[in-house]
Motif scaffolding. Structure first.
Motif, PDB file in Angstrom:
ATOM      1  N   PRO A 119       0.815  -1.213   0.000  1.00 17.41           N
ATOM      2  CA  PRO A 119       0.000   0.000   0.000  1.00 17.41           C
ATOM      3  C   PRO A 119       0.852   1.268   0.000  1.00 17.41           C
ATOM      4  N   ILE A 120       2.087   1.148   0.515  1.00 21.45           N
ATOM      5  CA  ILE A 120       2.946   2.332   0.621  1.00 21.45           C
ATOM      6  C   ILE A 120       4.368   1.913   0.275  1.00 21.45           C
ATOM      7  N   ALA A 121       5.134   2.849  -0.296  1.00 20.85           N
ATOM      8  CA  ALA A 121       6.516   2.579  -0.693  1.00 20.85           C
ATOM      9  C   ALA A 121       6.606   1.309  -1.524  1.00 20.85           C
ATOM     10  N   GLY A 122       5.834   1.258  -2.607  1.00 21.83           N
ATOM     11  CA  GLY A 122       5.748   0.039  -3.396  1.00 21.83           C
ATOM     12  C   GLY A 122       6.694  -0.009  -4.578  1.00 21.83           C
ATOM     13  N   GLU A 123       7.921   0.375  -4.374  1.00 19.69           N
ATOM     14  CA  GLU A 123       8.879   0.338  -5.478  1.00 19.69           C
ATOM     15  C   GLU A 123      10.238  -0.058  -4.900  1.00 19.69           C
ATOM     16  N   LEU A 164      14.386   0.171  -0.721  1.00 20.96           N
ATOM     17  CA  LEU A 164      15.800   0.084  -0.351  1.00 20.96           C
ATOM     18  C   LEU A 164      16.238   1.344   0.397  1.00 20.96           C
ATOM     19  N   THR A 165      15.637   2.484   0.028  1.00 17.64           N
ATOM     20  CA  THR A 165      15.948   3.730   0.745  1.00 17.64           C
ATOM     21  C   THR A 165      15.463   3.642   2.194  1.00 17.64           C
ATOM     22  N   ILE A 166      14.233   3.157   2.372  1.00 20.76           N
ATOM     23  CA  ILE A 166      13.714   3.013   3.744  1.00 20.76           C
ATOM     24  C   ILE A 166      14.601   2.066   4.541  1.00 20.76           C
ATOM     25  N   HIS A 167      14.951   0.933   3.909  1.00 13.44           N
ATOM     26  CA  HIS A 167      15.799  -0.074   4.564  1.00 13.44           C
ATOM     27  C   HIS A 167      17.127   0.549   5.026  1.00 13.44           C
ATOM     28  N   GLY A 168      17.788   1.237   4.118  1.00 18.87           N
ATOM     29  CA  GLY A 168      19.109   1.792   4.428  1.00 18.87           C
ATOM     30  C   GLY A 168      19.037   2.945   5.415  1.00 18.87           C
ATOM     31  N   VAL A 169      18.105   3.882   5.195  1.00 17.20           N
ATOM     32  CA  VAL A 169      18.042   5.051   6.073  1.00 17.20           C
ATOM     33  C   VAL A 169      17.648   4.621   7.486  1.00 17.20           C
ATOM     34  N   MET A 170      16.639   3.768   7.592  1.00 20.05           N
ATOM     35  CA  MET A 170      16.188   3.355   8.924  1.00 20.05           C
ATOM     36  C   MET A 170      17.270   2.579   9.669  1.00 20.05           C
ATOM     37  N   LEU A 171      17.952   1.673   8.959  1.00 17.19           N
ATOM     38  CA  LEU A 171      18.903   0.806   9.662  1.00 17.19           C
ATOM     39  C   LEU A 171      20.264   1.453   9.837  1.00 17.19           C
ATOM     40  N   ALA A 172      20.772   2.077   8.772  1.00 19.70           N
ATOM     41  CA  ALA A 172      22.138   2.588   8.852  1.00 19.70           C
ATOM     42  C   ALA A 172      22.198   3.926   9.585  1.00 19.70           C
ATOM     43  N   LEU A 173      21.108   4.705   9.520  1.00 21.79           N
ATOM     44  CA  LEU A 173      21.182   6.049  10.102  1.00 21.79           C
ATOM     45  C   LEU A 173      20.345   6.196  11.374  1.00 21.79           C
TER      46      LEU A 173
END
Ligand code: HAS
Ligand code: CU
Length: 562
Positions: free
Chosen positions: A65-69, A74-83
């Motif tokens: 439903p959201i962030a379907g690309e 990958l941006t959510i994954h990296g920003v949330m985890l790495a930063l």
């Protein structure tokens, strides 16, 4: 066998000093920083699932439903985890260890609170454009990819939060010094503070990149930017950031784990030296991320490549000295023979098991790091799947699984509840280690046969070019799914603990005793001198690089390729 105080059986009798009372306002900030970091771990981990499924040929993005690309995920994954996960956790844990080390509250409750609110606001601000699809720039946000200004503003606030934490530590150090003239800084506080001093200097690169180059450019105040200068500023911070992620785990491995396994820190002055070497050598090595960039002189790349071998050294010392401390504890518990001490360690304690497994996996993380940093070999692995293979062994496990292990005492400590689901927690730790080994095996093998990183491999039209990629992707996907299952178990344990399903109870902050020998190696007490030496080495290592890139060639407009 090594003769050391840490290996003497009576070491287990060492009792650390009593814990100081923490003002409610500071405890609030620390608690919510830790919870925020765990929230980021959950959200980032969820997108890890979609990536893992991608490798298994299941493209679920279009049905989200959201962030379907893929790249948005990958941006959510990296920003949330790495930063977010890493910053918030460091701020929380290393504030607490500063308090514990000095046996006094932080100097300022206001600063502690501001550190929490600024990162929270930063996360909210950055999330809006990411979720709206206006900041699909991955966690490295390389220009000329251009994000919405709110994304950069969010980052500024997240970094600000780390600076506020550092300032509070330094003010606490000043107050402590006034009351303890001439005394050596307690080890736990020392390691926590040096971590942040290193990061304060390191983060200047990305601060300049974002505030001077990217923010005005995304606001439309300047039409063009200089991608090469921006990347170089980014990697000035981007390498040392990995030690900003790692050192909180090292604080635990050096100053807490020995207590948890019934031993002592191997050597107080050696631990200080290790952290000081990270201060000195973490920053002037960033060019090992830019070996392939022709705008940087090969001589400077080779020189910083050599310094990278230097920053490998404190981790080697860590491997031997943490192992010595573990060995001492295992022998005190009756372990005999060459390896007989290993099974004697308290593997049934999930906090210990998770961190021991994190250490074991980190050995492979170190090996792959050495491969990356070898200038010519880097040409083989750069921009391939090998790199995510490397960093899931390091930040994805040495750090994340250590944080999970720490959470197994920290969440009970902060919530006043007993740990719920010990057995689940143990299964969780092993699943994570098994999962990441499969995951990394897939990525590394793929990378060695030129599989690109940051690519939706399952839908790539050239997937069949290399026959072994099919199997590599299955391992990566399977390992990733196992890690997500492990993550779900972790959050069940956290939830059960927070809800008090195992009842109330007080938990100790594990503080290991160590052989403090005043006067040994006074050089490790000269924090100011080490900071000056660090600045000089940075000037020598980065001065010529930045001079060659100045004045900026503002030649690129922003691109939106998604
Ligand atoms: Fe790295 C790329 C080199 C460490 C993270 N790295 C990355 C990226 C990330 C990352 C995220 O030179 C990708 C960035 C991107 O998106 O482009 N890395 C190194 C080197 C080290 C290293 C030399 N990296 C880390 C750590 C990270 C991390 C730590 C996160 C926390 N890395 C590179 C290079 C690249 C790179 C190049 C660029 C590649 C490219 O081309 O793009 C070293 O610091 C590693 C030292 C580690 C050791 C291991 C010591 C082992 C210990 C455990 C002992 C075990 C015990 C257990 C005690 C020497 C301390 C005993 C227990 C029993 C039960 C027996
Ligand atoms: Cu690096």
């Amino acid at each position: 066998m090594i003769e050391s105080p840490a290996l003497r059986p009576e070491a287990v009798e060492a009792v650390p000093p009593p814990e100081p009372a923490i003002p409610a306002g500071q405890l609030f900030a620390i608690r919510w920083l830790v919870y925020l970091s765990l929230f980021a771990l959950a959200l980032g981990g969820l997108y890890g699932l979609f990536q893992a499924l991608q490798r298994l040929g299941m493209n679920v993005y279009p049905s989200l439903p959201i962030a379907g690309e893929y790249y948005q995920g990958l941006t959510i994954h990296g920003v949330m985890l790495a930063l977010v996960f890493t910053f918030a956790f460091s701020n929380g844990l290393l504030s607490l260890t500063t308090i514990r080390g000095f046996e006094r509250p932080l100097a300022s409750t206001l600063l502690a609170q501001l550190a929490f609110w600024s990162i929270l606001l930063g996360v909210v601000l950055a999330s809006v454009p990411i979720l709206a699809g206006n900041a699909t720039v991955l966690f490295t946000f390389y220009p000329p990819l251009q994000a919405h200004p709110l994304f950069y503003l969010g980052l500024v606030l997240a970094v600000l939060s780390t600076w506020l934490t550092s300032l509070n530590q330094l003010l606490t150090l000043r107050a402590w010094r006034r009351d303890h003239p001439g005394e050596r800084i307690p080890l736990m506080a020392f390691t926590s503070i040096v971590t942040y001093v290193m990061w304060d200097i390191a983060s200047v690169g990305v601060a300049i990149e974002v505030v001077v180059l990217l923010l005005p450019w995304s606001l439309g105040l300047v039409p063009n930017t200089d991608p090469e200068l921006a990347r170089t500023l980014f990697w000035f911070t981007g390498h040392p950031i990995v030690y900003f992620w790692l050192l909180p785990a090292y604080v635990s491995w050096y100053t807490m784990i020995p207590r948890q396994v019934g031993g002592r820190t191997f050597s107080d002055p050696l631990t200080r030296l290790v952290f000081l070497l990270f201060l000195l050598l973490s920053i002037p090595v960033g060019l090992h991320h830019q070996f392939t960039e022709s705008a940087v002189a090969p001589s400077m790349k080779a020189y910083q490549g050599l310094l990278t071998f230097g920053v490998f050294f404190p981790s080697i010392v860590t491997a031997f000295s943490v192992m010595a401390s573990l060995e001492g504890a295992g022998r005190a518990r009756g372990g005999e023979g060459l390896l007989g001490w290993i099974p004697r360690l308290p593997w049934s304690d999930p906090s210990v098991a998770a961190q021991l497994l994190a250490m074991l996996v980190f050995m492979l993380g170190g090996v792959t790091g050495l491969i990356n940093s070898s200038y010519t070999v880097n040409l083989l692995v750069h921009n391939t799947a090998f790199i995510p293979g490397h960093f899931h062994l390091t930040v994805g496990t040495a750090v994340a699984l250590s944080v999970i292990g720490i959470a197994y005492w920290l969440v009970p400590y902060l919530s006043g509840h007993r740990l719920w689901g010990r057995q689940l927690a143990l299964v969780q730790a092993w699943l994570w280690a098994i999962g990441v080994l499969l995951f990394a095996r897939g990525q590394i093998a793929g990378g060695l046969t030129s599989m690109p990183r940051r690519t939706a491999m399952a839908t790539a039209t050239y997937l069949d070019l290399v026959p072994s990629w099919g199997f590599d992707n299955v391992l990566t996907g399977l390992g990733g799914v196992i890690m997500v299952v492990s993550g779900v178990l972790f959050f069940l344990v956290v939830l059960g603990t927070l809800c008090g399903w195992a009842g109330r109870g007080t938990t100790e902050l594990p503080a290991a005793a160590s052989e403090v020998r005043p006067g040994v190696w006074p050089v490790v007490d000269r924090l100011g001198g080490w900071t000056v030496a660090t600045l000089v080495l940075i000037a020598l290592s980065y001065g010529p690089v930045f001079l060659s890139l100045l004045p900026p060639s503002l030649n690129s407009p922003g691109f939106r390729v998604w």
